[in-house]
Structures are given as structure tokens and as C-alpha cells.
Design a protein around this motif. Sequence first.
Motif, mmCIF file in Angstrom:
data_model
loop_
_atom_site.group_PDB
_atom_site.id
_atom_site.type_symbol
_atom_site.label_atom_id
_atom_site.label_comp_id
_atom_site.label_asym_id
_atom_site.label_seq_id
_atom_site.Cartn_x
_atom_site.Cartn_y
_atom_site.Cartn_z
ATOM 1 N N TYR A 1 -24.989 -113.586 -8.003
ATOM 2 C CA TYR A 1 -26.308 -114.083 -7.616
ATOM 3 C C TYR A 1 -26.159 -115.091 -6.483
ATOM 4 O O TYR A 1 -25.074 -115.591 -6.187
ATOM 5 C CB TYR A 1 -27.020 -114.747 -8.794
ATOM 6 N N ILE A 2 -27.299 -115.387 -5.856
ATOM 7 C CA ILE A 2 -27.393 -116.434 -4.851
ATOM 8 C C ILE A 2 -28.566 -117.319 -5.258
ATOM 9 O O ILE A 2 -29.660 -116.820 -5.549
ATOM 10 C CB ILE A 2 -27.611 -115.852 -3.444
ATOM 11 N N SER A 3 -28.351 -118.619 -5.292
ATOM 12 C CA SER A 3 -29.379 -119.529 -5.779
ATOM 13 C C SER A 3 -30.379 -119.883 -4.680
ATOM 14 O O SER A 3 -30.078 -119.794 -3.482
ATOM 15 C CB SER A 3 -28.737 -120.813 -6.319
ATOM 16 N N ASN A 4 -31.563 -120.327 -5.085
ATOM 17 C CA ASN A 4 -32.561 -120.804 -4.129
ATOM 18 C C ASN A 4 -32.049 -122.026 -3.370
ATOM 19 O O ASN A 4 -32.398 -122.231 -2.201
ATOM 20 C CB ASN A 4 -33.871 -121.140 -4.844
ATOM 21 N N GLU A 5 -31.239 -122.837 -4.034
ATOM 22 C CA GLU A 5 -30.668 -124.011 -3.377
ATOM 23 C C GLU A 5 -29.761 -123.599 -2.228
ATOM 24 O O GLU A 5 -29.762 -124.222 -1.155
ATOM 25 C CB GLU A 5 -29.896 -124.864 -4.390
ATOM 26 N N GLU A 6 -29.004 -122.527 -2.425
ATOM 27 C CA GLU A 6 -28.148 -122.021 -1.349
ATOM 28 C C GLU A 6 -28.995 -121.457 -0.202
ATOM 29 O O GLU A 6 -28.690 -121.678 0.970
ATOM 30 C CB GLU A 6 -27.215 -120.940 -1.897
ATOM 31 N N LEU A 7 -30.042 -120.719 -0.552
ATOM 32 C CA LEU A 7 -30.912 -120.158 0.484
ATOM 33 C C LEU A 7 -31.547 -121.268 1.309
ATOM 34 O O LEU A 7 -31.612 -121.193 2.541
ATOM 35 C CB LEU A 7 -31.995 -119.285 -0.149
ATOM 36 N N GLU A 8 -32.015 -122.312 0.642
ATOM 37 C CA GLU A 8 -32.663 -123.414 1.341
ATOM 38 C C GLU A 8 -31.679 -124.152 2.253
ATOM 39 O O GLU A 8 -32.042 -124.603 3.342
ATOM 40 C CB GLU A 8 -33.264 -124.386 0.330
ATOM 41 N N ALA A 9 -30.433 -124.245 1.813
ATOM 42 C CA ALA A 9 -29.427 -124.989 2.572
ATOM 43 C C ALA A 9 -28.921 -124.229 3.786
ATOM 44 O O ALA A 9 -28.312 -124.832 4.678
ATOM 45 C CB ALA A 9 -28.250 -125.344 1.659
ATOM 46 N N HIS A 10 -29.159 -122.918 3.823
ATOM 47 C CA HIS A 10 -28.613 -122.095 4.910
ATOM 48 C C HIS A 10 -29.754 -121.360 5.620
ATOM 49 O O HIS A 10 -29.920 -120.151 5.483
ATOM 50 C CB HIS A 10 -27.574 -121.118 4.370
ATOM 51 N N GLN A 11 -30.536 -122.115 6.369
ATOM 52 C CA GLN A 11 -31.629 -121.573 7.172
ATOM 53 C C GLN A 11 -31.330 -121.817 8.653
ATOM 54 O O GLN A 11 -30.745 -122.835 9.024
ATOM 55 C CB GLN A 11 -32.949 -122.222 6.803
ATOM 56 N N PHE A 12 -31.713 -120.859 9.497
ATOM 57 C CA PHE A 12 -31.593 -121.072 10.928
ATOM 58 C C PHE A 12 -32.493 -122.244 11.349
ATOM 59 O O PHE A 12 -33.506 -122.513 10.691
ATOM 60 C CB PHE A 12 -32.054 -119.822 11.697
ATOM 61 N N PRO A 13 -32.173 -122.905 12.456
ATOM 62 C CA PRO A 13 -33.147 -123.840 13.027
ATOM 63 C C PRO A 13 -34.401 -123.080 13.437
ATOM 64 O O PRO A 13 -34.347 -121.868 13.690
ATOM 65 C CB PRO A 13 -32.416 -124.422 14.238
ATOM 66 N N ASP A 14 -35.542 -123.756 13.492
ATOM 67 C CA ASP A 14 -36.804 -123.080 13.800
ATOM 68 C C ASP A 14 -36.748 -122.330 15.129
ATOM 69 O O ASP A 14 -37.429 -121.320 15.307
ATOM 70 C CB ASP A 14 -37.950 -124.085 13.825
ATOM 71 N N ARG A 15 -35.960 -122.832 16.057
ATOM 72 C CA ARG A 15 -35.794 -122.158 17.352
ATOM 73 C C ARG A 15 -34.313 -121.872 17.574
ATOM 74 O O ARG A 15 -33.497 -122.792 17.587
ATOM 75 C CB ARG A 15 -36.366 -122.986 18.492
ATOM 76 N N VAL A 16 -33.962 -120.591 17.729
ATOM 77 C CA VAL A 16 -32.571 -120.179 17.961
ATOM 78 C C VAL A 16 -32.428 -119.750 19.414
ATOM 79 O O VAL A 16 -33.087 -118.794 19.853
ATOM 80 C CB VAL A 16 -32.178 -119.016 17.029
ATOM 81 N N PRO A 17 -31.602 -120.441 20.203
ATOM 82 C CA PRO A 17 -31.388 -120.019 21.585
ATOM 83 C C PRO A 17 -30.716 -118.649 21.647
ATOM 84 O O PRO A 17 -29.845 -118.339 20.846
ATOM 85 C CB PRO A 17 -30.462 -121.106 22.150
ATOM 86 N N THR A 18 -31.151 -117.819 22.575
ATOM 87 C CA THR A 18 -30.521 -116.523 22.820
ATOM 88 C C THR A 18 -30.288 -116.403 24.326
ATOM 89 O O THR A 18 -30.625 -117.295 25.100
ATOM 90 C CB THR A 18 -31.406 -115.358 22.341
ATOM 91 N N ARG A 19 -29.707 -115.272 24.740
ATOM 92 C CA ARG A 19 -29.455 -115.072 26.168
ATOM 93 C C ARG A 19 -30.744 -114.949 26.969
ATOM 94 O O ARG A 19 -30.763 -115.207 28.163
ATOM 95 C CB ARG A 19 -28.602 -113.812 26.373
ATOM 96 N N LYS A 20 -31.816 -114.559 26.311
ATOM 97 C CA LYS A 20 -33.114 -114.449 26.971
ATOM 98 C C LYS A 20 -34.036 -115.507 26.379
ATOM 99 O O LYS A 20 -33.658 -116.669 26.291
ATOM 100 C CB LYS A 20 -33.665 -113.031 26.824
ATOM 101 N N LYS A 21 -35.221 -115.125 25.957
ATOM 102 C CA LYS A 21 -36.125 -116.121 25.395
ATOM 103 C C LYS A 21 -35.669 -116.499 23.976
ATOM 104 O O LYS A 21 -35.076 -115.685 23.271
ATOM 105 C CB LYS A 21 -37.549 -115.609 25.377
ATOM 106 N N PRO A 22 -35.951 -117.738 23.550
ATOM 107 C CA PRO A 22 -35.509 -118.174 22.214
ATOM 108 C C PRO A 22 -36.151 -117.330 21.106
ATOM 109 O O PRO A 22 -37.222 -116.765 21.284
ATOM 110 C CB PRO A 22 -35.984 -119.627 22.146
ATOM 111 N N ALA A 23 -35.452 -117.269 19.986
ATOM 112 C CA ALA A 23 -35.998 -116.621 18.791
ATOM 113 C C ALA A 23 -36.626 -117.699 17.917
ATOM 114 O O ALA A 23 -35.919 -118.538 17.354
ATOM 115 C CB ALA A 23 -34.889 -115.887 18.028
#
Length: 230
Positions: free
Chosen positions: A202-224
Motif C-alpha cells: 500500500y501507499i499511505s495518504n501521508e506519503e502521497l501528500e509529501a510527494h507532490q510536484f510544485p504547482d508550476r513545473v518548468p519544462t523546455r517549453k511552457k511550464p506545466a
Amino acid sequence: MQTAFFIDGYNVFYGLLAGTPYKWLDLPSLLSAINHEQDPRSQVAEIHYFTSPVQPALATRGLQSKQAQDTYVRALKAYGVKVHWGRHRLDHRKAPRFVSRKVQASRQDQVDIWNLEEKETDVRIAIAMYRLAAKQRREDASEGRIQQIVLVSGDTDLAPALEAIREDFPHLRIGIIVPHHNGGERTPPGSLQNNANWMRRYISNEELEAHQFPDRVPTRKKPADKPSYW
């Protein structure tokens, strides 16, 4: 120990993320943490993510759902994840009408339905794992050689592939991460466990919450940017 991960995206979404606020999941970070917990010597070498395009006509939010998936895939790629696409097949079929759980399904009372199936994903995962295992046997032993394969899925259709890898490449360790919540009632799939050296159930909700991308992810083109409704 160099580790390659193979992720069933459909299984992860519907087994772990659907209905939660954790869909913007930083898979590389989460898998690295689980990998280190399992064996502090392990390092993430490759991450392969398998999915199929959302069908806007059948998605809850239509085109917005497809755009959210595309944005998430761009974020994964920005973090070095290799994305592999399958496809969906939509067919007209008949199925027994649902009346209630107390009334058995009857072939004499059927209704027309649209049946949506994800196609090719299981086969692509199986082939990719086996090809990587075969490639390691041809290469000279080195620090960069893959020594462990980890499947992130609870789909028992992949058990035969794991069995073949275990028999043909016994030097490779095999791990399973089942994308289920802790506290659930699901039984760990034995056919997968029987072909693995270890299994994370299993994977806990605490683990999911702790491992989230930042709201804006830089990419080679426009941010995600994280979808607003996620």
C-alpha cells in the motif's frame, strides 16, 4: 543497486489517486523514497510510465480532463520519466441490466452500452520489462547496470511476464509496489507476490501528500501548471 521502475498509470490513477487531492503526484520522488526504504543501497536509474490518452467524450470533465492528463505527462517528462502511450477502444456491446445487488444478472434482460477498454498497456509493460532484462545480460557488469526491476501495479495479468523474467534472468531482483491505500480491504495479489523478491502492499495518504510536484513545473517549453480542480 540500480533500479528500473515500470508504472501502470491506469492502475495507479484508479487504484490510488482518483477521488483524492493528490493527483499532482511526484512519482520520481515517491518511488525514490520507497526504494530507499526497501534498500538504502538502491538508486533510481529509470522510470517508465505507461498510460492511454483520456477520451474527452467519456471523461467527467470532457476536454478539461484530457488537458489535465497532458499537463501531468509534461510534468513527468520534465523530471526524466519516460512515457509510453497505449490506446483505448470503444465498442458497442450489450450487458445485463443492473436492477439491484439482490437481483442476479440475467442474459434475458440486456441493455446496449458503450464499452471502453484500455488496450496494449499490459503488453507494452511486459515487453519493456523483458527487453530491459535481456539487455542487462548482454552488457558487462558495471555500476550502471540495472540490478532490480520494480513493477508499480496490482494487475495480475502481468504475473506471467514477471515469472518469465524470474526464470530467465535470476540475477535480477523483482519488486512490486501495489498502488492501493492502506487500510483497504483488497487482498494483495498472490500471483504477483509469488514472482517477486519483495512487495509493498500500500501507499499511505501521508506519503502521497509529501510527494507532490510544485504547482508550476518548468519544462523546455511552457511550464506545466497544476490543474485548478486537482
